[in-house]
Design an enzyme around this catalytic site. Sequence first.
Site, PDB file in Angstrom:
ATOM      1  N   VAL A   1       0.827  -1.212   0.000  1.00 16.96           N
ATOM      2  CA  VAL A   1       0.000   0.000   0.000  1.00 16.96           C
ATOM      3  C   VAL A   1       0.860   1.260   0.000  1.00 16.96           C
ATOM      4  O   VAL A   1       0.636   2.181  -0.794  1.00 16.96           O
ATOM      5  CB  VAL A   1      -0.952  -0.008   1.218  1.00 16.96           C
ATOM      6  CG1 VAL A   1      -1.623   1.347   1.404  1.00 16.96           C
ATOM      7  CG2 VAL A   1      -2.018  -1.073   1.020  1.00 16.96           C
TER       8      VAL A   1
ATOM      9  N   PHE B   1      -8.637   1.062  -0.771  1.00 16.90           N
ATOM     10  CA  PHE B   1      -9.429  -0.035  -1.343  1.00 16.90           C
ATOM     11  C   PHE B   1      -8.747  -0.700  -2.534  1.00 16.90           C
ATOM     12  O   PHE B   1      -9.376  -1.463  -3.268  1.00 16.90           O
ATOM     13  CB  PHE B   1     -10.813   0.488  -1.766  1.00 16.90           C
ATOM     14  CG  PHE B   1     -11.601   1.053  -0.616  1.00 16.90           C
ATOM     15  CD1 PHE B   1     -12.291   0.215   0.256  1.00 16.90           C
ATOM     16  CD2 PHE B   1     -11.632   2.417  -0.377  1.00 16.90           C
ATOM     17  CE1 PHE B   1     -12.997   0.735   1.335  1.00 16.90           C
ATOM     18  CE2 PHE B   1     -12.332   2.944   0.700  1.00 16.90           C
ATOM     19  CZ  PHE B   1     -13.024   2.105   1.558  1.00 16.90           C
TER      20      PHE B   1
ATOM     21  N   PHE C   1     -16.962 -10.383  -8.344  1.00 22.87           N
ATOM     22  CA  PHE C   1     -16.765 -11.069  -7.060  1.00 22.87           C
ATOM     23  C   PHE C   1     -17.780 -12.172  -6.799  1.00 22.87           C
ATOM     24  O   PHE C   1     -18.262 -12.358  -5.685  1.00 22.87           O
ATOM     25  CB  PHE C   1     -16.724 -10.048  -5.906  1.00 22.87           C
ATOM     26  CG  PHE C   1     -15.320  -9.611  -5.651  1.00 22.87           C
ATOM     27  CD1 PHE C   1     -14.714  -8.686  -6.470  1.00 22.87           C
ATOM     28  CD2 PHE C   1     -14.572 -10.195  -4.637  1.00 22.87           C
ATOM     29  CE1 PHE C   1     -13.393  -8.335  -6.291  1.00 22.87           C
ATOM     30  CE2 PHE C   1     -13.249  -9.844  -4.451  1.00 22.87           C
ATOM     31  CZ  PHE C   1     -12.659  -8.915  -5.285  1.00 22.87           C
TER      32      PHE C   1
ATOM     33  N   GLY D   1      -7.865 -15.759  -0.226  1.00 24.50           N
ATOM     34  CA  GLY D   1      -6.609 -15.662   0.519  1.00 24.50           C
ATOM     35  C   GLY D   1      -6.145 -14.223   0.522  1.00 24.50           C
ATOM     36  O   GLY D   1      -6.964 -13.305   0.406  1.00 24.50           O
TER      37      GLY D   1
ATOM     38  N   CYS E   1      -5.458  -9.572   3.279  1.00 31.03           N
ATOM     39  CA  CYS E   1      -6.521  -8.715   3.829  1.00 31.03           C
ATOM     40  C   CYS E   1      -7.846  -9.393   4.162  1.00 31.03           C
ATOM     41  O   CYS E   1      -8.299  -9.283   5.290  1.00 31.03           O
ATOM     42  CB  CYS E   1      -6.717  -7.531   2.925  1.00 31.03           C
ATOM     43  SG  CYS E   1      -5.255  -6.463   3.027  1.00 31.03           S
TER      44      CYS E   1
ATOM     45  N   LYS F   1      -7.679 -11.600   7.342  1.00 38.18           N
ATOM     46  CA  LYS F   1      -7.435 -10.868   8.595  1.00 38.18           C
ATOM     47  C   LYS F   1      -8.551  -9.854   8.896  1.00 38.18           C
ATOM     48  O   LYS F   1      -8.901  -9.652  10.051  1.00 38.18           O
ATOM     49  CB  LYS F   1      -6.058 -10.203   8.562  1.00 38.18           C
ATOM     50  CG  LYS F   1      -6.004  -8.795   8.063  1.00 38.18           C
ATOM     51  CD  LYS F   1      -4.667  -8.142   8.337  1.00 38.18           C
ATOM     52  CE  LYS F   1      -4.438  -6.924   7.455  1.00 38.18           C
ATOM     53  NZ  LYS F   1      -5.437  -5.879   7.513  1.00 38.18           N
TER      54      LYS F   1
HETATM   55  N1  LIG Z   1      -1.989  -5.206   0.555  1.00 33.49           N
HETATM   56  C1  LIG Z   1      -3.114  -4.652   0.146  1.00 33.49           C
HETATM   57  O1  LIG Z   1      -3.583  -4.901  -0.957  1.00 33.49           O
HETATM   58  C2  LIG Z   1      -3.871  -3.689   1.019  1.00 33.49           C
HETATM   59  C3  LIG Z   1      -3.522  -3.492   2.345  1.00 33.49           C
HETATM   60  N2  LIG Z   1      -4.239  -2.606   3.123  1.00 33.49           N
HETATM   61  C4  LIG Z   1      -3.824  -2.351   4.510  1.00 33.49           C
HETATM   62  O2  LIG Z   1      -2.667  -1.508   4.480  1.00 33.49           O
HETATM   63  C5  LIG Z   1      -1.797  -1.837   5.556  1.00 33.49           C
HETATM   64  C6  LIG Z   1      -0.422  -2.169   5.017  1.00 33.49           C
HETATM   65  O3  LIG Z   1      -0.532  -3.318   4.229  1.00 33.49           O
HETATM   66  P1  LIG Z   1       0.623  -3.789   3.223  1.00 33.49           P
HETATM   67  O4  LIG Z   1       1.117  -2.613   2.464  1.00 33.49           O
HETATM   68  O5  LIG Z   1       0.088  -4.950   2.486  1.00 33.49           O
HETATM   69  O6  LIG Z   1       1.745  -4.252   4.272  1.00 33.49           O
HETATM   70  P2  LIG Z   1       3.252  -4.661   3.976  1.00 33.49           P
HETATM   71  O7  LIG Z   1       3.618  -5.625   5.021  1.00 33.49           O
HETATM   72  O8  LIG Z   1       3.427  -4.979   2.538  1.00 33.49           O
HETATM   73  O9  LIG Z   1       4.060  -3.290   4.243  1.00 33.49           O
HETATM   74  C7  LIG Z   1       4.223  -2.692   5.484  1.00 33.49           C
HETATM   75  C8  LIG Z   1       5.579  -1.965   5.505  1.00 33.49           C
HETATM   76  O10 LIG Z   1       5.696  -1.250   6.729  1.00 33.49           O
HETATM   77  C9  LIG Z   1       7.065  -1.320   7.139  1.00 33.49           C
HETATM   78  N3  LIG Z   1       7.172  -0.965   8.551  1.00 33.49           N
HETATM   79  C10 LIG Z   1       6.912  -1.718   9.657  1.00 33.49           C
HETATM   80  N4  LIG Z   1       7.134  -0.989  10.773  1.00 33.49           N
HETATM   81  C11 LIG Z   1       7.549   0.242  10.371  1.00 33.49           C
HETATM   82  C12 LIG Z   1       7.910   1.428  11.063  1.00 33.49           C
HETATM   83  N5  LIG Z   1       7.901   1.499  12.390  1.00 33.49           N
HETATM   84  N6  LIG Z   1       8.296   2.489  10.333  1.00 33.49           N
HETATM   85  C13 LIG Z   1       8.324   2.435   8.972  1.00 33.49           C
HETATM   86  N7  LIG Z   1       7.970   1.348   8.268  1.00 33.49           N
HETATM   87  C14 LIG Z   1       7.580   0.264   8.963  1.00 33.49           C
HETATM   88  C15 LIG Z   1       7.462  -2.739   6.808  1.00 33.49           C
HETATM   89  O11 LIG Z   1       8.863  -2.875   6.754  1.00 33.49           O
HETATM   90  C16 LIG Z   1       6.783  -2.909   5.437  1.00 33.49           C
HETATM   91  O12 LIG Z   1       7.636  -2.513   4.378  1.00 33.49           O
HETATM   92  C17 LIG Z   1      -2.481  -2.964   6.326  1.00 33.49           C
HETATM   93  O13 LIG Z   1      -3.254  -2.413   7.358  1.00 33.49           O
HETATM   94  C18 LIG Z   1      -3.395  -3.578   5.283  1.00 33.49           C
HETATM   95  O14 LIG Z   1      -4.519  -4.206   5.852  1.00 33.49           O
HETATM   96  C19 LIG Z   1      -5.281  -1.896   2.620  1.00 33.49           C
HETATM   97  C20 LIG Z   1      -5.661  -2.034   1.318  1.00 33.49           C
HETATM   98  C21 LIG Z   1      -4.988  -2.927   0.404  1.00 33.49           C
HETATM   99  O1  LIG Z   2      -7.857  -4.536   1.949  1.00 34.67           O
HETATM  100  C1  LIG Z   2      -7.215  -5.045   1.056  1.00 34.67           C
HETATM  101  O2  LIG Z   2      -6.057  -5.427   1.174  1.00 34.67           O
HETATM  102  C2  LIG Z   2      -7.798  -5.288  -0.289  1.00 34.67           C
HETATM  103  O3  LIG Z   2      -8.382  -6.624  -0.251  1.00 34.67           O
HETATM  104  C3  LIG Z   2      -8.952  -7.048  -1.475  1.00 34.67           C
HETATM  105  O4  LIG Z   2      -7.969  -7.037  -2.499  1.00 34.67           O
HETATM  106  P1  LIG Z   2      -6.909  -8.233  -2.703  1.00 34.67           P
HETATM  107  O5  LIG Z   2      -6.768  -8.990  -1.432  1.00 34.67           O
HETATM  108  O6  LIG Z   2      -5.702  -7.608  -3.303  1.00 34.67           O
HETATM  109  O7  LIG Z   2      -7.500  -9.189  -3.811  1.00 34.67           O
HETATM  110  P2  LIG Z   2      -8.950  -9.588  -4.346  1.00 34.67           P
HETATM  111  O8  LIG Z   2      -8.981  -9.406  -5.804  1.00 34.67           O
HETATM  112  O9  LIG Z   2     -10.023  -8.937  -3.567  1.00 34.67           O
HETATM  113  O10 LIG Z   2      -8.957 -11.153  -4.035  1.00 34.67           O
HETATM  114  C4  LIG Z   2      -8.948 -11.636  -2.711  1.00 34.67           C
HETATM  115  C5  LIG Z   2      -9.154 -13.131  -2.718  1.00 34.67           C
HETATM  116  O11 LIG Z   2     -10.478 -13.461  -3.098  1.00 34.67           O
HETATM  117  C6  LIG Z   2     -10.467 -14.430  -4.136  1.00 34.67           C
HETATM  118  N1  LIG Z   2     -11.622 -14.177  -5.020  1.00 34.67           N
HETATM  119  C7  LIG Z   2     -11.856 -12.943  -5.521  1.00 34.67           C
HETATM  120  C8  LIG Z   2     -12.943 -12.697  -6.326  1.00 34.67           C
HETATM  121  C9  LIG Z   2     -13.833 -13.742  -6.622  1.00 34.67           C
HETATM  122  O12 LIG Z   2     -14.849 -13.587  -7.339  1.00 34.67           O
HETATM  123  N2  LIG Z   2     -13.567 -14.959  -6.106  1.00 34.67           N
HETATM  124  C10 LIG Z   2     -12.485 -15.219  -5.319  1.00 34.67           C
HETATM  125  O13 LIG Z   2     -12.294 -16.360  -4.852  1.00 34.67           O
HETATM  126  C11 LIG Z   2      -9.149 -14.243  -4.850  1.00 34.67           C
HETATM  127  O14 LIG Z   2      -8.770 -15.421  -5.515  1.00 34.67           O
HETATM  128  C12 LIG Z   2      -8.245 -13.898  -3.685  1.00 34.67           C
HETATM  129  O15 LIG Z   2      -7.765 -15.056  -3.054  1.00 34.67           O
HETATM  130  C13 LIG Z   2     -10.053  -6.052  -1.882  1.00 34.67           C
HETATM  131  O16 LIG Z   2     -10.599  -6.442  -3.136  1.00 34.67           O
HETATM  132  C14 LIG Z   2      -9.501  -4.631  -1.978  1.00 34.67           C
HETATM  133  O17 LIG Z   2     -10.552  -3.720  -2.269  1.00 34.67           O
HETATM  134  C15 LIG Z   2      -8.863  -4.271  -0.641  1.00 34.67           C
HETATM  135  O18 LIG Z   2      -8.293  -2.988  -0.686  1.00 34.67           O
END
Ligand SMILES: NC(=O)C1=CN([C@@H]2O[C@H](COP(=O)(O)OP(=O)(O)OC[C@H]3O[C@@H](n4cnc5c(N)ncnc54)[C@H](O)[C@@H]3O)[C@@H](O)[C@H]2O)C=CC1
Ligand SMILES: O=C(O)[C@H]1O[C@H](OP(=O)(O)OP(=O)(O)OC[C@H]2O[C@@H](n3ccc(=O)[nH]c3=O)[C@H](O)[C@@H]2O)[C@H](O)[C@@H](O)[C@@H]1O
Length: 440
Positions: free
Chosen positions: A11, A151, A251, A259, A262, A265
Amino acid sequence: MKIAVVGTGYVGLVTGTCFAETGNIVHCVDVDKEKVSKLKKGICPIYEPGLDVLLHRNIKENRIVFTTDLKLAVDKSDIIFLALPTPPGEDGSADLKYILEVAQKLATIITKYKIIVNKSTVPVGTADKVTAILAEKLPRELFDVVSNPEFLREGIAVDDFLKPDRVVIGTTSERAKTIMHELYQPFVRQGNPIYFMDERSAEMTKYVANSYLAMRISFMNEVANLCERTGANVDLVRIGIGSDSRIGKRFLFPGIGYGGSCFPKDVKALHYTAKANKYNFKLLDTVMQVNAQQKKILFQKIKKYYKNDLKGKQFAIWGLSFKPETDDIREAPSLELIQDLLDAEAKVSVYDPVAMGNVKKVFGSKVKYQKNQYEGLKNADALVIVTEWSEFRNPDYERMVKYLKSKVIFDGRNVYSLEKMEELGFYYNSIGRRTIHGKQ
Ligand SMILES: NC(=O)C1=CN([C@@H]2O[C@H](COP(=O)(O)OP(=O)(O)OC[C@H]3O[C@@H](n4cnc5c(N)ncnc54)[C@H](O)[C@@H]3O)[C@@H](O)[C@H]2O)C=CC1
Ligand SMILES: O=C(O)[C@H]1O[C@H](OP(=O)(O)OP(=O)(O)OC[C@H]2O[C@@H](n3ccc(=O)[nH]c3=O)[C@H](O)[C@@H]2O)[C@H](O)[C@@H](O)[C@@H]1O
């Protein structure tokens, strides 16, 4: 505008890069020195389509810089985004330690007005907690805390960020509202809305969006399981219901469970919030149970076919990431399936266009990593499709038939048409559709 992004994961890096792309000056901070040093050299540490091009351009234009120095980044910025992990704790609640630790540090660094924006997914009440920490050391007029949930989807993160369906901003401060409104203008030019609301509603919106989508997937997985038992075809049912605009087409794809970092969890965390507020959110319990069961479905189909005897059988797995177009394997169904097959003493070879390096960190030499999708088929008893990467959709069927020991496919993503499988004489077992018994 001058922006700091704390945390440069999936993110943070997308957020920082996309804000730089619209002309802002962005300082990205991370505690991971190796990551920061890679980023400084322009090496993108994750696979995210389109991100590296934007990253290079903005590094070159000096609009984005990377550092491990939080103070430096904060001093140079007016808006500080927190894109930190919020992993599930033992009880399913979101662990806020990263957010609260950084908030403690910010309280000792900030000397003039800043907006602290929470982009991480955090439980209702977190903005208030961060505010309380900052207010212990800072005068109230020096900061505002805003909730701005993200999102984006992995794999299409850049597009999602640049053209969001909507932007949600939780704040009751008029000053913060005006600045956030201006910051997001370049992203909503097609008329997509920016919704302003209070912090708690914004925090809740994020969990409800993810949980609702997870619920749709669990619902369709149950529908698929019922279709299999009744002779209906879930793909036709999916199309049949999706054209109703009240339901919508997206969806509704059944598979082997959701999986990623997000959905699993966030459903747990919302469930925990309900429990903590003495509310029994029954639907979420079921969403999680159905998902856990669905993650086992391919293994059960395989076990049944081989009458529980998998010892020495060789399986070629296509697709490892939790979904296509990402190298992310957090909570990927592939991991559970591989472990189950290894526990049953089967031999496993795997192929994924980008996620094999991450899987190697988990399974090491216990599985074979193939250089292309076909190598692993040589002498394999069956092909197992776990992630629907595009390159699996129209494969070289001749090679598949030539290499596989038996023409057997277990497909967790309904990648092939039943007609094609019938024509080629495969045994083909997919999700929510009749099994093709083929000619061996
Ligand atoms: N991965 C996704 O698609 C999405 C994630 N989110 C939310 O965004 C948040 C972050 O998720 P990700 O980007 O996937 O996590 P990530 O694990 O990929 O990245 C988190 C980063 O924060 C760094 N970090 C940890 N402690 C730190 C500190 N004290 N100072 C500076 N950096 C630090 C880590 O080294 C890592 O690079 C979570 O709450 C997640 O639920 C929301 C929407 C989409
Ligand atoms: O909070 C987050 O991290 C993000 O979580 C999801 O995004 P993401 O986890 O990247 O991927 P998705 O495309 O949503 O898929 C999630 C899981 O659902 C499964 N899935 C998705 C769509 C579907 O129709 N069926 C299905 O089994 C995918 O295979 C995958 O394992 C949400 O779609 C994002 O809007 C949100 O920001």
